[in-house]
Design an enzyme around this catalytic site. Structure first.
Site, mmCIF file in Angstrom:
data_model
loop_
_atom_site.group_PDB
_atom_site.id
_atom_site.type_symbol
_atom_site.label_atom_id
_atom_site.label_comp_id
_atom_site.label_asym_id
_atom_site.label_seq_id
_atom_site.Cartn_x
_atom_site.Cartn_y
_atom_site.Cartn_z
ATOM 1 N N VAL A 60 11.447 2.034 -3.063
ATOM 2 C CA VAL A 60 12.378 1.347 -2.529
ATOM 3 C C VAL A 60 13.746 1.347 -3.510
ATOM 4 O O VAL A 60 13.486 0.830 -4.731
ATOM 5 C CB VAL A 60 12.065 -0.316 -2.488
ATOM 6 N N HIS A 107 17.995 -6.008 2.692
ATOM 7 C CA HIS A 107 16.835 -5.228 3.212
ATOM 8 C C HIS A 107 15.838 -4.812 1.998
ATOM 9 O O HIS A 107 14.544 -5.307 2.039
ATOM 10 C CB HIS A 107 17.170 -4.075 3.855
ATOM 11 N N PHE A 156 6.813 -0.800 3.266
ATOM 12 C CA PHE A 156 6.585 -2.136 3.839
ATOM 13 C C PHE A 156 5.321 -1.815 4.655
ATOM 14 O O PHE A 156 4.589 -2.953 4.761
ATOM 15 C CB PHE A 156 7.557 -2.467 4.881
ATOM 16 N N GLU A 211 22.859 -1.214 0.948
ATOM 17 C CA GLU A 211 24.008 -2.281 1.055
ATOM 18 C C GLU A 211 23.603 -3.615 1.337
ATOM 19 O O GLU A 211 24.464 -4.591 1.285
ATOM 20 C CB GLU A 211 25.028 -1.771 2.098
HETATM 21 N N1 LIG Z 1 14.773 1.375 2.637
HETATM 22 C C1 LIG Z 1 13.428 1.914 2.431
HETATM 23 C C2 LIG Z 1 12.591 1.451 3.093
HETATM 24 N N2 LIG Z 1 12.463 1.230 4.174
HETATM 25 C C3 LIG Z 1 11.808 1.156 5.545
HETATM 26 C C4 LIG Z 1 10.494 0.013 5.219
HETATM 27 O O1 LIG Z 1 9.757 0.469 4.319
HETATM 28 C C5 LIG Z 1 9.733 0.034 6.687
HETATM 29 O O2 LIG Z 1 9.180 1.373 6.899
HETATM 30 C C6 LIG Z 1 10.402 -0.364 7.820
HETATM 31 O O3 LIG Z 1 11.158 -1.559 7.671
HETATM 32 C C7 LIG Z 1 9.857 -0.341 9.063
HETATM 33 O O4 LIG Z 1 8.728 -1.383 8.999
HETATM 34 N N3 LIG Z 1 11.257 2.132 2.923
HETATM 35 C C8 LIG Z 1 10.948 2.609 1.620
HETATM 36 O O5 LIG Z 1 9.601 2.843 1.037
HETATM 37 N N4 LIG Z 1 12.038 2.630 0.652
HETATM 38 C C9 LIG Z 1 13.015 2.545 1.185
HETATM 39 O O6 LIG Z 1 14.168 2.577 0.137
HETATM 40 C C1 LIG Z 2 15.700 -0.730 0.908
HETATM 41 C C2 LIG Z 2 16.352 -0.441 2.303
HETATM 42 O O1 LIG Z 2 15.945 -0.654 3.207
HETATM 43 C C3 LIG Z 2 17.684 0.125 2.259
HETATM 44 O O2 LIG Z 2 17.522 1.576 1.440
HETATM 45 C C4 LIG Z 2 18.364 0.429 3.576
HETATM 46 O O3 LIG Z 2 19.582 0.502 3.185
HETATM 47 P P1 LIG Z 2 20.827 -0.951 3.537
HETATM 48 O O4 LIG Z 2 20.227 -2.019 2.726
HETATM 49 O O5 LIG Z 2 21.962 -0.178 3.192
HETATM 50 O O6 LIG Z 2 20.515 -0.803 5.150
#
Ligand SMILES: Nc1c(NC[C@H](O)[C@H](O)[C@H](O)CO)[nH]c(=O)[nH]c1=O
Ligand SMILES: CC(=O)[C@@H](O)COP(=O)(O)O
Length: 163
Positions: free
Chosen positions: A91, A98, A66, A95
């Site tokens: 990414v 997000h 993000f 579950e």
């Molecule tokens: N779940 C994943 C994330 N989550 C974190 C977000 O990218 C971000 O850092 C947060 O929401 C705070 O702003 N990031 C990834 O790169 N890959 C994932 O699977």
């Molecule tokens: C893409 C995400 O943020 C994810 O990996 C976080 O997992 P969840 O959707 O189970 O909170």
């Protein structure tokens, strides 16, 4: 599925411009670091093997995918000498929804930054259903998205410089 027949990083059949005159930043998300580290290794190796000078590559970590949009904006605003930014992340669906919000935000955000600055901002972000799909696309059987992102950066920087 067509993907199963392809190494998605097979660009040997295309002409890649010499990268010796271009300066790039690589922004790398720390989430799923084993994957993004492989993406970074591929991107760096590919930039160097296509003529980009090591001193012309800036590498910066960001917490998650993000934050890649913000990093690209900061880099292009504070380092106007850059010819492009390669953004690497992974990414993986969890579950909740997000995943959807992150992927959409990054895809549209990077596009907006690229258009704002008239410079290539490369979407080198894996968006996968599971870990294995990410492994397969970060140096596995389906190639390395980091390699592809580096080639794309050089091609687009060349277009920007010569059109
Ligand atoms: N779940 C994943 C994330 N989550 C974190 C977000 O990218 C971000 O850092 C947060 O929401 C705070 O702003 N990031 C990834 O790169 N890959 C994932 O699977
Ligand atoms: C893409 C995400 O943020 C994810 O990996 C976080 O997992 P969840 O959707 O189970 O909170």
């Amino acid at each position: 599925m067509a993907t199963q027949l392809k190494n998605l990083s097979d660009f040997s059949h295309t002409t890649v411009p010499d990268g010796k005159n271009y300066k790039f930043a690589i922004a790398v998300a720390e989430w799923n670091a084993a994957i993004t580290g492989s993406l970074y290794d591929g991107a760096l190796k590919t930039l160097l093997s296509n003529g980009v000078l090591e001193e012309n590559i800036i590498s910066v970590p960001v917490p998650g995918s993000f934050e890649l949009t913000g990093a690209a904006e900061i880099l292009l605003s504070k380092r106007p000498e850059l010819d492009g930014v390669i953004c690497l992340g992974c990414v993986i669906q969890g579950e909740t929804r997000h995943f959807d919000f992150i992927c959409q935000a990054v895809a549209s955000g990077l596009t907006d930054v690229s258009i704002k600055h008239s410079k290539p901002v490369i979407f080198g972000v894996l968006t996968t259903d599971d870990q294995q799909q990410a492994v397969d696309r970060s140096g596995g059987k389906h190639g390395n998205k980091g390699d592809e992102a580096a080639i794309t950066a050089i091609k687009m920087a060349h277009l920007n410089a010569t059109v």
